[in-house]
Design a protein around this motif. Sequence first.
Motif: not given
Length: 419
Positions: A43, A81, A240-241, A245, A247-248
């Motif tokens: 990730e 990050n 997931q991200q 979520s 986020n991107y």
Amino acid sequence: MAGCKLDITNPNGPTDAQVLTTRDGMITLSIGMRQFYSTSGLESLILTPGTTAKEVKGITTFTNIQELEAGGTGLPTFNGNVLNLWLRLLRVMGMAEDIIANAPTVLAGDPTMRSGVMAHANLFKAMALGGLATAFEQMPLQTNRNGQVTFSDRKAALAEAIRLLDEAVTLVTATPPSATFASQVAGTDFDLINTIQAYRARYNLVAGNYAAALAAANAVNLSARSQFVYNTQSPNPIYQQVQISANYAPRANLGLPATPVESGDGRLAFYLTTPDKSVGGEALKTLKGFFDAIDRPIPVYLPDEVRLIRAEALVRSNGDLNAAVTDINAVRTQRTGDPFGVYPGLAAYSGAVTSDALLLEIYKQRGAELFLTGQRLEDSRRFGRPAPPTNLTERTRNFYPYPDQERLTNPATPADPAI
């Protein structure tokens, strides 16, 4: 002052001694190391440099992602990050080192399990070192539980990764891993031997060892498939991200400038879909490919990367340019037979057969084929693409600053790069 003790012993969990001194412990640690890399390590390696190299855009309000998205000289040393990328890959290294140190004794009576477990650990330590070399100018070659590691430059890190992979080849050649290793550790989806050769080719190319890169690439079975698998308990981390979520979001044209992207390239439709969105005036897409379901497997490497490694190694070593064109066309024109179903479906290359022209074509093909594999930042530097601080259009940093957490505990931490 009285305080709460929070490090309560788990009565159901094995002790370090049980993990590092038993056969079952070696097997469990091997599986756990790969699982941790495939979720947490991967990730960070995909999304952190992927943001810096403009493959994805950070669209959340979380400060650490916004700092990463902005990049430049303002990226703080306390960015979360960057810290995660550093710590997660070092943790993979530490697990691999525990296996490498203890497996020869613990598995002494089972040489065909020992060779597989040790080669597997060598591979993942090499992958962690290679990942750190993608993002940082210097890094430790060995972890230290007291936090007082020494640092080496990227050249040394790549050399150590290659040494580990060469040793892994020696191990599995001298004593082929058993069917028990395949069933209990590797599983049906992870191809240990072809993965070792693919990463040997990758890191030798980055290190400038072109003959070794060619030899390793030629040893890879291009019809084999090696992948990380996921489920609801161990979910695809990019899904997931990005999907859950939010986020991107992936940039249009796979984050490449418009010029290197051909409109009919099937990889655009493989990796990207609608609905489109605009964030900060920038066109963004919806992510597909290997990242559109919680249990979607992610390739450990793509066979066409191996073809492009061969082509690049030939060009950079003043080798047979026509042979390089053959490998480029094997990627460009592919419509069937790829183990992962990635098909450009383009016409054959028709440009000049010169080193400069072919290197640009290879960069273009790598940019599309290897989207979100954690390699764009390394490629951007190696191919001499527009660079900060004068130009932030294709990457916003050259290397990351070292995390504060490392600097505060380790006086040997080097000075941060300017950008």
